[in-house]
Design a protein around this motif. Structure first.
Motif, PDB file in Angstrom:
ATOM      1  N   MET A 192      -3.190  -2.916   0.749  1.00 22.11           N
ATOM      2  CA  MET A 192      -2.447  -4.056   0.244  1.00 22.11           C
ATOM      3  C   MET A 192      -3.213  -5.337   0.572  1.00 22.11           C
ATOM      4  N   ALA A 193      -3.362  -6.202  -0.387  1.00 22.34           N
ATOM      5  CA  ALA A 193      -4.098  -7.444  -0.176  1.00 22.34           C
ATOM      6  C   ALA A 193      -3.138  -8.540   0.269  1.00 22.34           C
ATOM      7  N   LEU A 194      -3.496  -9.211   1.341  1.00 22.80           N
ATOM      8  CA  LEU A 194      -2.666 -10.291   1.853  1.00 22.80           C
ATOM      9  C   LEU A 194      -3.076 -11.637   1.291  1.00 22.80           C
ATOM     10  N   GLY A 195      -4.218 -11.710   0.660  1.00 25.33           N
ATOM     11  CA  GLY A 195      -4.748 -12.987   0.240  1.00 25.33           C
ATOM     12  C   GLY A 195      -5.585 -13.627   1.337  1.00 25.33           C
ATOM     13  N   LEU A 196      -5.775 -12.882   2.435  1.00 32.50           N
ATOM     14  CA  LEU A 196      -6.588 -13.352   3.549  1.00 32.50           C
ATOM     15  C   LEU A 196      -7.779 -12.423   3.694  1.00 32.50           C
ATOM     16  N   ASN A 197      -8.798 -12.893   4.346  1.00 31.92           N
ATOM     17  CA  ASN A 197      -9.988 -12.077   4.564  1.00 31.92           C
ATOM     18  C   ASN A 197      -9.846 -11.340   5.901  1.00 31.92           C
ATOM     19  N   VAL A 198      -8.879 -10.418   5.983  1.00 36.16           N
ATOM     20  CA  VAL A 198      -8.654  -9.626   7.187  1.00 36.16           C
ATOM     21  C   VAL A 198      -8.655  -8.150   6.802  1.00 36.16           C
ATOM     22  N   SER A 199      -9.040  -7.305   7.757  1.00 41.03           N
ATOM     23  CA  SER A 199      -9.060  -5.875   7.494  1.00 41.03           C
ATOM     24  C   SER A 199      -7.768  -5.238   7.971  1.00 41.03           C
ATOM     25  N   GLU A 200      -7.341  -4.212   7.271  1.00 43.96           N
ATOM     26  CA  GLU A 200      -6.106  -3.514   7.620  1.00 43.96           C
ATOM     27  C   GLU A 200      -6.347  -2.657   8.866  1.00 43.96           C
ATOM     28  N   PRO A 201      -5.396  -2.648   9.820  1.00 45.10           N
ATOM     29  CA  PRO A 201      -5.584  -1.840  11.034  1.00 45.10           C
ATOM     30  C   PRO A 201      -5.601  -0.346  10.714  1.00 45.10           C
ATOM     31  N   GLU A 202      -6.341   0.421  11.558  1.00 44.01           N
ATOM     32  CA  GLU A 202      -6.435   1.863  11.346  1.00 44.01           C
ATOM     33  C   GLU A 202      -5.090   2.543  11.579  1.00 44.01           C
ATOM     34  N   GLU A 203      -4.373   2.072  12.581  1.00 47.87           N
ATOM     35  CA  GLU A 203      -3.083   2.651  12.937  1.00 47.87           C
ATOM     36  C   GLU A 203      -2.031   2.199  11.937  1.00 47.87           C
ATOM     37  N   SER A 204      -1.076   3.079  11.614  1.00 45.82           N
ATOM     38  CA  SER A 204       0.001   2.690  10.702  1.00 45.82           C
ATOM     39  C   SER A 204       1.302   2.555  11.484  1.00 45.82           C
ATOM     40  N   CYS A 205       2.273   1.860  10.892  1.00 46.99           N
ATOM     41  CA  CYS A 205       3.551   1.646  11.566  1.00 46.99           C
ATOM     42  C   CYS A 205       4.669   1.677  10.535  1.00 46.99           C
ATOM     43  N   SER A 206       5.894   1.715  11.023  1.00 49.11           N
ATOM     44  CA  SER A 206       7.059   1.727  10.138  1.00 49.11           C
ATOM     45  C   SER A 206       7.867   0.442  10.273  1.00 49.11           C
ATOM     46  N   ASP A 207       7.209  -0.620  10.713  1.00 51.04           N
ATOM     47  CA  ASP A 207       7.867  -1.917  10.899  1.00 51.04           C
ATOM     48  C   ASP A 207       8.063  -2.581   9.531  1.00 51.04           C
ATOM     49  N   PRO A 208       9.316  -2.915   9.153  1.00 50.28           N
ATOM     50  CA  PRO A 208       9.511  -3.581   7.847  1.00 50.28           C
ATOM     51  C   PRO A 208       8.934  -4.995   7.806  1.00 50.28           C
ATOM     52  N   ASN A 209       8.717  -5.614   8.969  1.00 52.33           N
ATOM     53  CA  ASN A 209       8.146  -6.953   9.026  1.00 52.33           C
ATOM     54  C   ASN A 209       6.645  -6.939   9.304  1.00 52.33           C
ATOM     55  N   CYS A 210       5.981  -5.851   8.978  1.00 49.01           N
ATOM     56  CA  CYS A 210       4.530  -5.770   9.098  1.00 49.01           C
ATOM     57  C   CYS A 210       3.917  -6.229   7.776  1.00 49.01           C
ATOM     58  N   PRO A 211       2.942  -7.143   7.802  1.00 51.58           N
ATOM     59  CA  PRO A 211       2.351  -7.585   6.534  1.00 51.58           C
ATOM     60  C   PRO A 211       1.494  -6.519   5.862  1.00 51.58           C
ATOM     61  N   PHE A 212       1.076  -5.484   6.599  1.00 56.00           N
ATOM     62  CA  PHE A 212       0.237  -4.430   6.036  1.00 56.00           C
ATOM     63  C   PHE A 212       1.050  -3.227   5.565  1.00 56.00           C
ATOM     64  N   HIS A 213       2.020  -2.767   6.375  1.00 55.33           N
ATOM     65  CA  HIS A 213       2.752  -1.543   6.077  1.00 55.33           C
ATOM     66  C   HIS A 213       4.210  -1.793   5.711  1.00 55.33           C
ATOM     67  N   GLY A 214       4.656  -3.033   5.768  1.00 57.45           N
ATOM     68  CA  GLY A 214       6.034  -3.380   5.428  1.00 57.45           C
ATOM     69  C   GLY A 214       6.078  -4.236   4.184  1.00 57.45           C
ATOM     70  N   THR A 215       7.144  -5.035   4.085  1.00 58.68           N
ATOM     71  CA  THR A 215       7.340  -5.847   2.885  1.00 58.68           C
ATOM     72  C   THR A 215       7.197  -7.340   3.152  1.00 58.68           C
ATOM     73  N   LEU A 216       6.723  -7.728   4.326  1.00 55.70           N
ATOM     74  CA  LEU A 216       6.613  -9.143   4.679  1.00 55.70           C
ATOM     75  C   LEU A 216       5.405  -9.781   3.997  1.00 55.70           C
ATOM     76  N   SER A 217       5.641 -10.884   3.303  1.00 56.46           N
ATOM     77  CA  SER A 217       4.523 -11.592   2.655  1.00 56.46           C
ATOM     78  C   SER A 217       4.131 -12.793   3.503  1.00 56.46           C
ATOM     79  N   VAL A 218       2.859 -13.142   3.464  1.00 58.02           N
ATOM     80  CA  VAL A 218       2.358 -14.291   4.216  1.00 58.02           C
ATOM     81  C   VAL A 218       2.063 -15.414   3.236  1.00 58.02           C
ATOM     82  N   ARG A 219       2.152 -16.653   3.741  1.00 59.60           N
ATOM     83  CA  ARG A 219       1.921 -17.831   2.918  1.00 59.60           C
ATOM     84  C   ARG A 219       1.574 -18.984   3.847  1.00 59.60           C
ATOM     85  N   GLY A 220       1.088 -20.046   3.291  1.00 61.70           N
ATOM     86  CA  GLY A 220       0.862 -21.235   4.101  1.00 61.70           C
ATOM     87  C   GLY A 220      -0.391 -21.142   4.952  1.00 61.70           C
TER      88      GLY A 220
END
Length: 110
Positions: free
Chosen positions: A1-29
Motif C-alpha cells: 500500500m502506498a502512503l504517498g511517502l518515501n518509506v518502506s513497509e515493515p517486514e512484520e505484519s499486524c492486525s492494528d486497524p490504526n496502522c498506516p500499512f496494514h490497517g485503514t488509517l490514512s496519512v496527510r499533512g
C-alpha cells in the motif's frame, strides 16, 4: 500500500486497524523527525523534537523542545532513544494526531 511517502513497509505484519500499512488509517499533512522520549503508554509513544529559537535581545539562539504523542503500530519495534519519522493523520484521541511511519536508521545501526 502506498502512503504517498518515501518509506518502506515493515517486514512484520499486524492486525492494528490504526496502522498506516496494514490497517485503514490514512496519512496527510506534515511529516516530522524526532527521538522517542517515552514508550510507557499502550500503543502510544512520545516523540521529542529539539529546535533553536533566536533571542534578538542577546543575538543568540536558545534550544526549545516540543513533545508530540504519536500512535505506535504493533509492526514497528521501537524503544526509547530511537529516531523516528511521524506523519500527521486524523485525530485518534484527545492528544494523538500523528502516527509513526518509520524508524530512521542511525549511523551506528546495521
Amino acid at each position: 500500500m502506498a502512503l504517498g511517502l518515501n518509506v518502506s513497509e515493515p517486514e512484520e505484519s499486524c492486525s492494528d486497524p490504526n496502522c498506516p500499512f496494514h490497517g485503514t488509517l490514512s496519512v496527510r499533512g506534515q511529516t516530522m523527525e524526532g527521538q522517542v522520549a517515552s514508550t510507557d503508554m499502550d500503543k502510544t509513544v512520545v516523540v521529542e523534537r529539539e529546535y533553536d529559537v533566536k533571542v534578538p535581545k542577546y543575538d543568540r539562539y536558545m534550544k526549545r523542545r516540543s513533545r508530540v504523542s504519536a500512535h505506535h503500530p504493533d509492526c514497528l519495534d521501537l524503544s526509547v532513544g530511537d529516531t523516528v519519522r511521524i506523519a500527521e493523520t486524523r485525530p485518534l484521541s484527545k492528544t494523538k494526531s500523528h502516527v509513526v511511519v518509520e524508524r530512521v536508521p542511525t549511523e551506528g545501526d546495521d
